[in-house]
Design a protein around this motif. Structure first.
Motif, short mmCIF file in Angstrom:
data_model
loop_
_atom_site.label_atom_id
_atom_site.label_comp_id
_atom_site.label_asym_id
_atom_site.label_seq_id
_atom_site.Cartn_x
_atom_site.Cartn_y
_atom_site.Cartn_z
N UNK A 115 -58.48 -100.84 -14.82
CA UNK A 115 -58.29 -100.72 -16.26
C UNK A 115 -57.90 -99.29 -16.61
N UNK A 116 -58.55 -98.32 -15.99
CA UNK A 116 -58.22 -96.92 -16.26
C UNK A 116 -56.76 -96.64 -15.91
N UNK A 142 -66.74 -92.54 -17.74
CA UNK A 142 -65.41 -93.11 -17.51
C UNK A 142 -64.58 -92.18 -16.63
N UNK A 143 -64.59 -90.91 -17.01
CA UNK A 143 -63.79 -89.94 -16.25
C UNK A 143 -64.36 -89.75 -14.86
N UNK A 144 -65.69 -89.78 -14.78
CA UNK A 144 -66.32 -89.61 -13.47
C UNK A 144 -65.82 -90.65 -12.48
N UNK A 145 -65.79 -91.91 -12.94
CA UNK A 145 -65.32 -92.99 -12.07
C UNK A 145 -63.91 -92.71 -11.59
N UNK A 177 -63.85 -100.02 -17.20
CA UNK A 177 -62.88 -98.99 -16.79
C UNK A 177 -62.55 -99.02 -15.29
N UNK A 178 -63.53 -99.32 -14.45
CA UNK A 178 -63.30 -99.29 -13.01
C UNK A 178 -62.88 -100.63 -12.43
N UNK A 179 -62.83 -101.65 -13.29
CA UNK A 179 -62.50 -102.99 -12.79
C UNK A 179 -61.00 -103.15 -12.58
N UNK A 180 -60.65 -104.10 -11.69
CA UNK A 180 -59.24 -104.44 -11.50
C UNK A 180 -58.74 -105.18 -12.74
N UNK A 181 -57.58 -104.80 -13.24
CA UNK A 181 -57.03 -105.43 -14.43
C UNK A 181 -56.87 -106.94 -14.24
N UNK A 182 -56.38 -107.34 -13.08
CA UNK A 182 -56.11 -108.76 -12.83
C UNK A 182 -57.35 -109.64 -12.83
N UNK A 183 -58.53 -109.02 -12.68
CA UNK A 183 -59.76 -109.81 -12.64
C UNK A 183 -60.32 -110.10 -14.03
N UNK A 184 -59.75 -109.47 -15.04
CA UNK A 184 -60.32 -109.59 -16.39
C UNK A 184 -59.91 -110.90 -17.05
N UNK A 185 -60.69 -111.28 -18.05
CA UNK A 185 -60.32 -112.45 -18.86
C UNK A 185 -59.14 -112.09 -19.75
N UNK A 186 -58.52 -113.11 -20.32
CA UNK A 186 -57.38 -112.88 -21.20
C UNK A 186 -57.70 -111.94 -22.35
N UNK A 187 -58.85 -112.15 -22.97
CA UNK A 187 -59.24 -111.32 -24.10
C UNK A 187 -59.45 -109.88 -23.70
#
Lengths: 346, 261
Positions: B93-94, A6-9, B130-140
């Motif tokens: 997400x991070x 996670x941190x690496x990313x 963690x590396x995904x865009x927040x807006x692309x996620x499902x509601x849950x």
């Protein structure tokens, strides 16, 4: 092991952002060298850098050309691109609106009105050489204060500020049209030329004034980068994260207006940089304002200096005003981004 | 460790009175679920507790009025999970979970901030996002990320506004069990608005039932959830079962026709 992934990313992304900033700086420094070779006096890129590093006042012909004529224009181009880019990024951030920019919020049209007032009626706050600039500067800040004041009546939210900004834009546009209607044709020509936006009026004096304003405002804005980040999640969330939302919005709006005023009062209105530079940068390095704001400053400077360089050469010896060039370059680019941007990017 | 005391809390939107003189105390480490029909004031109460809204009356944390705390000071104590719906532009997400550290950190994130963000991401089992865009996620998924943000904030009081609305039953149980464990482990006080009475009964130490801005019941799930009360507040006939494993189960049967005067 999962822990480090996670941190690496995250760390990888941070490094990517820093590398992008370094690359943009390198592009800008190269562009300075290239831009300084453009003009009727022939000089090579290497000579340009040698002349710059030798400092002013060496008495050579090259020094006079580079230091007295070309550098002020180049530096003004950099400052203008950086200031308008940052202003746009901050406005988009604090208003959570991808269309926010000094133009769409009426600030630029107020500058045009201030300049028109000086050109057509000769009316202004200071006499002499700075009449137009002082008027444009003053009216830019008046417009910002009006937008803020009007929005405050209904509560400072992104929606109220954008509504107020659009109203102010139309108000000053029609006031400018009115002045043009009653002005003589030479005056109208001068106003129109001012509104094209040009770096041709740059001197060391105007560069110094614009630089002081930029260097005062930029750190103030960058200091609030984290708060602007939190604003992206909405006013309520930002509030619950400890951000003084209205305070940040006031400082952001004030800072963006000051940055805009500090440059367009000398250059005239230059479009699209404030709108497009933040978007390009955001697509490259993401929405963290600690990187986005400096990145946009570099990107804005690169685009503006590039546009001016093209404008000076494409129809040489005629010089196309940079305001025209940025729109020529900006519109297709904006449409390109608009059509292919990732889903849900904004 | 904190105790929250609410005294004569009143709130109105313009001329409409939403909350009517609420008085209650929530002890440290308690999980309090606020239940009640739509429009009963659950969300408004939660926003008042985080001073997003400014009610009259007093909200005291360990005897100190929240009005007297700085915005940032308050954010160090209270974490708030809003209902999902708001988009967050150009943020992974991070980045979103990192926002939870805003009240604690300066311009640069410290090692401690990063590891708390990491822990929160793991706790909510969103590490693969963690590396995904927040807006692309499902509601849950977004809902879990918002909970992770509040967990990363490391608050003493956690406020949640219907935190499981967009989650399927598996993720509902997972998220609520996690919040419950967190409260037991760290002693944080949890106050959440919940629609589902069975879920509320299962995870709450205390329940508060709101109806038209008034507290119509406050106590343990066993005391509070009765057929009469559900009939009176929700205008629904319901059956209540007691299962040794699942606890209290509320099964709504049918709505009672409104009597038109």
């Amino acid at each position: 092991m999962e822990q480090s992934r996670i941190l690496e990313g995250y760390i990888k992304r941070i490094h990517g952002r820093i590398i992008t900033l370094i690359l943009l700086t390198a592009v800008l420094l190269t562009l300075i060298g290239v831009a300084a070779t453009l003009g009727s006096y022939p000089i090579s890129v290497i000579e340009v850098y040698a002349t710059i590093f030798a400092g002013p006042g060496t008495g050579t012909e090259a020094a006079t050309i580079v230091w007295d004529y070309r550098l002020p224009r180049i530096l003004m181009g950099i400052l203008t691109g950086a200031a308008l880019g940052v202003a746009g990024a901050v406005m988009q951030g604090i208003l959570r609106n991808p269309l926010a920019s000094p133009f769409t919020l009426g600030i630029a049209s107020a500058a045009s009105f201030g300049a028109s007032l000086a050109i057509i009626l000769g009316a202004g706050v200071v006499a002499g050489g700075y009449l137009i600039a002082a008027n444009a500067f003053l009216f830019t800040l008046i417009a910002a204060a009006l937008v803020y004041g009007l929005a405050q009546v209904r509560g400072i939210t992104p929606e109220t500020m954008i509504m107020a900004g659009i109203a102010i834009m139309y108000l000053f546009s029609s006031l400018t049209s009115f002045l043009q209607y009653i002005g003589t044709s030479e005056d109208v020509h001068a106003v129109v030329f001012w509104m094209f936006g040009s770096l041709g009026r740059s001197t060391w004096e105007t560069v110094t004034i614009a630089a002081v304003i930029f260097l005062f405002t930029f750190p103030l804005i960058i200091f609030f980068a984290r708060s602007i980040n939190a604003l992206a999640a909405g006013d309520e969330t930002a509030t619950s994260l400890g951000v003084a939302v209205e305070h940040v919005r006031l400082i952001g709006m004030g800072g963006a207006s000051l940055l805009t005023a500090g440059v367009i009062c000398f250059t005239g209105t230059i479009g699209f940089i404030g709108l497009v530079a933040p978007h390009i940068t955001r697509m490259m390095i993401g929405g963290d304002n600690r990187f986005l704001i400096p990145g946009t400053a570099l990107m804005g400077a690169v685009i503006l200096l590039g546009a001016d360089s093209i404008g000076r050469t494409i129809m040489a010896p005629m010089i196309l005003p940079v305001g025209i060039m940025t729109a020529f370059l900006g519109v297709p680019f904006f449409l390109y981004l608009f059509l292919r941007r990732r889903r849900d990017y904004w | 460790m904190v105790t929250i005391t609410v005294d004569s809390l009143d709130f109105s939107y313009q001329s409409t009175r939403i909350l009517h003189g609420l008085n209650f105390t929530v002890g440290e480490g308690t999980v309090l679920c606020i239940v009640g029909p739509n429009g009963s004031g659950k969300t408004t109460l939660i926003r008042c507790l985080d001073r997003i809204l400014h009610p009259s009356g007093a909200i005291l944390i360990n005897g100190k009025h929240i009005r007297d705390l700085g915005r940032r000071e308050l954010a160090e104590i209270i974490g708030y999970v809003p209902q999902i719906g708001a988009k967050i532009a150009a943020a992974t997400v991070f980045d979103v979970v990192m926002m939870g550290r805003t009240p604690h950190m300066g311009w640069q994130s410290r090692k401690e901030d990063l590891s708390l963000v990491e822990e929160a991401i793991q706790l909510l089992k969103v590490d693969h996002l963690a590396d995904r865009e927040f807006n692309e996620l499902s509601g849950g998924q977004q809902q879990k990320v918002l909970i992770a943000r509040a967990v990363a904030q490391d608050p003493r009081i956690l406020l949640l506004d219907e935190p499981t609305n967009s989650l399927d039953i598996h993720h509902q149980l997972e998220a609520l069990a996690m919040i419950h464990r967190l409260s037991r482990k760290t002693g944080i006080t949890v106050i959440m608005a919940v629609h589902d009475l069975t879920i509320a009964a299962r995870y709450a130490d205390q329940l508060m039932m709101l109806h038209n801005g008034l507290i119509v019941g406050y106590g343990s799930p066993e005391e509070l959830i009765t057929q009469e009360r559900i009939r009176e507040v929700y205008r629904v006939d319901a059956k209540i079962f007691r299962d040794p494993e699942a606890g209290l189960i509320v099964t709504p049967l049918h709505p009672i026709a409104d009597v038109i005067p």
